[in-house]
Design an enzyme around this catalytic site. Structure first.
Site, PDB file in Angstrom:
ATOM      1  CG  ASN A   1      -1.906  -1.174   1.174  1.00 42.43           C
ATOM      2  OD1 ASN A   1      -2.123  -1.763   0.102  1.00 42.43           O
ATOM      3  ND2 ASN A   1      -2.445  -1.552   2.310  1.00 42.43           N
TER       4      ASN A   1
ATOM      5  CG  HIS B   1       3.977  -1.759  -4.721  1.00 41.72           C
ATOM      6  ND1 HIS B   1       2.803  -2.458  -4.798  1.00 41.72           N
ATOM      7  CD2 HIS B   1       4.945  -2.650  -5.058  1.00 41.72           C
ATOM      8  CE1 HIS B   1       3.048  -3.701  -5.202  1.00 41.72           C
ATOM      9  NE2 HIS B   1       4.348  -3.834  -5.351  1.00 41.72           N
TER      10      HIS B   1
ATOM     11  N   GLY C   1      -5.402  -8.834   3.059  1.00 41.35           N
ATOM     12  CA  GLY C   1      -5.993  -7.985   2.039  1.00 41.35           C
ATOM     13  C   GLY C   1      -5.219  -7.821   0.762  1.00 41.35           C
TER      14      GLY C   1
ATOM     15  N   PRO D   1     -11.510 -11.881   2.642  1.00 42.44           N
ATOM     16  CG  PRO D   1     -13.015 -10.094   2.811  1.00 42.44           C
ATOM     17  CD  PRO D   1     -11.565 -10.402   2.652  1.00 42.44           C
TER      18      PRO D   1
HETATM   19  N1  APR Z   1     -10.194  -7.186   4.677  1.00 41.20           N
HETATM   20  C1  APR Z   1      -9.287  -8.010   4.076  1.00 41.20           C
HETATM   21  N2  APR Z   1      -9.184  -8.161   2.741  1.00 41.20           N
HETATM   22  C2  APR Z   1     -10.029  -7.446   1.975  1.00 41.20           C
HETATM   23  C3  APR Z   1     -11.006  -6.561   2.523  1.00 41.20           C
HETATM   24  C4  APR Z   1     -11.060  -6.466   3.931  1.00 41.20           C
HETATM   25  N3  APR Z   1     -11.965  -5.658   4.534  1.00 41.20           N
HETATM   26  N4  APR Z   1     -11.707  -6.003   1.480  1.00 41.20           N
HETATM   27  C5  APR Z   1     -11.174  -6.513   0.334  1.00 41.20           C
HETATM   28  N5  APR Z   1     -10.175  -7.382   0.630  1.00 41.20           N
HETATM   29  C6  APR Z   1      -9.327  -8.133  -0.303  1.00 41.20           C
HETATM   30  C7  APR Z   1      -9.968  -8.464  -1.628  1.00 41.20           C
HETATM   31  O1  APR Z   1     -10.676  -9.697  -1.553  1.00 41.20           O
HETATM   32  C8  APR Z   1      -8.721  -8.582  -2.534  1.00 41.20           C
HETATM   33  O2  APR Z   1      -8.247  -9.918  -2.570  1.00 41.20           O
HETATM   34  O3  APR Z   1      -8.237  -7.290  -0.616  1.00 41.20           O
HETATM   35  C9  APR Z   1      -7.682  -7.677  -1.867  1.00 41.20           C
HETATM   36  C10 APR Z   1      -7.345  -6.450  -2.674  1.00 41.20           C
HETATM   37  O4  APR Z   1      -6.744  -6.864  -3.875  1.00 41.20           O
HETATM   38  P1  APR Z   1      -6.203  -5.745  -4.886  1.00 41.20           P
HETATM   39  O5  APR Z   1      -7.250  -4.706  -5.069  1.00 41.20           O
HETATM   40  O6  APR Z   1      -5.687  -6.487  -6.072  1.00 41.20           O
HETATM   41  O7  APR Z   1      -5.014  -5.053  -4.089  1.00 41.20           O
HETATM   42  P2  APR Z   1      -3.523  -5.558  -3.922  1.00 41.20           P
HETATM   43  O8  APR Z   1      -3.455  -7.041  -3.800  1.00 41.20           O
HETATM   44  O9  APR Z   1      -2.953  -4.761  -2.810  1.00 41.20           O
HETATM   45  O10 APR Z   1      -2.848  -5.082  -5.313  1.00 41.20           O
HETATM   46  C11 APR Z   1      -1.450  -5.249  -5.434  1.00 41.20           C
HETATM   47  O11 APR Z   1      -1.543  -4.024  -7.510  1.00 41.20           O
HETATM   48  O12 APR Z   1      -2.332  -2.205  -8.687  1.00 41.20           O
HETATM   49  C12 APR Z   1      -1.228  -2.715  -8.036  1.00 41.20           C
HETATM   50  O13 APR Z   1       0.503  -1.525  -6.999  1.00 41.20           O
HETATM   51  C13 APR Z   1      -0.856  -1.848  -6.867  1.00 41.20           C
HETATM   52  O14 APR Z   1      -0.088  -2.467  -4.657  1.00 41.20           O
HETATM   53  C14 APR Z   1      -1.061  -2.743  -5.659  1.00 41.20           C
HETATM   54  C15 APR Z   1      -0.889  -4.130  -6.259  1.00 41.20           C
END
Ligand code: APR
Length: 242
Positions: free
Chosen positions: A98, A115, A181, A208
């Site tokens: 994040n 990142h 997450g 989730p």
């Molecule tokens: N608690 C836990 N997990 C959650 C919640 C919650 N309240 N709400 C959503 N999630 C989960 C979703 O199910 C999903 O699997 O969080 C995850 C978010 O996934 P992404 O949106 O893909 O985010 P992330 O994995 O951090 O993305 C990685 O992608 O775009 C690039 O650089 C950006 O750092 C980012 C990287």
């Protein structure tokens, strides 16, 4: 949901590996899934070097809007529990994908931002860096005249090698790895759970939804971060504010 409480003292070194879902309950949109940022914007137009060269003002406007949105959000109880745990255990590290700064805002000190950060700019010409305070104004251009680039790892960028080394060091000694997450879709961050597992860590996933990385964990809790973390670490007391 049956959540098996953990005693932090049973572990030498604890790593929290967080993604956008960690901040979802703070009101910050995730990238993928319902309402995700990449369902509204094309990253090719706002979050890569080529877009920055092609249309810097469009890229900077997108990041200005993200800063405004993030500045209105506060750390949630999950961030606060992780920060409180760091006060009560000698070796807690946050390795986050994040860029929102909420772990630091909650009081976590050992935070590795894989990142980069929405709150830092850098000049591609002279390398100057500028920290931004949420709510304060900041320039789009460097004193040298070049457009200031968000100090964020965009698609196609390499991660900072020093940052990767720090993350690897934290994984080398970690015996409890808690992923919160993340969809596990973006490399090399997505490779961290496998490394932790290979190093012998007991690994948990808090999300989730399952994803292709879910099979790598010893145990998964299919619930939001703020519902799981307090019950996973019931011994963690401290200023856990919602
Ligand atoms: N608690 C836990 N997990 C959650 C919640 C919650 N309240 N709400 C959503 N999630 C989960 C979703 O199910 C999903 O699997 O969080 C995850 C978010 O996934 P992404 O949106 O893909 O985010 P992330 O994995 O951090 O993305 C990685 O992608 O775009 C690039 O650089 C950006 O750092 C980012 C990287």
């Amino acid at each position: 949901m049956d959540i098996v409480p953990l005693q932090p003292a049973d572990y030498q070194s604890i790593v929290f590996f967080t993604g956008a879902g960690m901040s979802a309950e703070s009101g910050i949109p995730t990238y993928r899934g319902k309402g995700g940022i990449w369902t509204k914007y094309h990253w090719e137009q706002v979050a890569c070097e080529e877009a920055f060269r092609r249309d810097p003002e469009q890229v900077l406007t997108f990041h200005r809007e993200r800063r405004l949105g993030v500045a209105a959000c506060r750390p949630n109880s999950g961030h606060h529990i992780i920060a409180a745990l760091e006060q009560q255990h000698p070796r807690v590290t946050v390795v986050t994908q994040n860029i929102d700064g909420l772990h630091g805002l909650a009081g976590s000190a050992r935070v590795i931002e894989l990142h980069g950060s929405l709150w830092r700019l850098r000049c591609p010409r002279d390398g100057q860096r500028l920290e931004i305070k949420p709510g304060s104004d900041y320039p789009d251009r460097c004193e040298c005249g070049a457009w200031l680039r968000p100090d964020i790892v965009w698609f196609g960028d390499n991660l900072d090698q020093d940052v990767i080394n720090l993350a690897m060091e934290s994984l080398a000694e970690c015996d409890l790895f808690v992923s919160v997450g993340t969809s596990g879709t973006v490399w090399p961050a997505a490779g961290l759970p496998q490394i932790a597992r290979r190093n012998g860590a007991y690994s948990l996933e808090i999300n989730p939804e399952a994803n292709e990385n879910s099979r790598l964990y010893d145990r998964a809790y299919r619930a939001p971060a703020t519902q799981v973390l307090p019950r996973l670490f019931p011994s963690v007391t401290g200023p856990v504010r919602a």
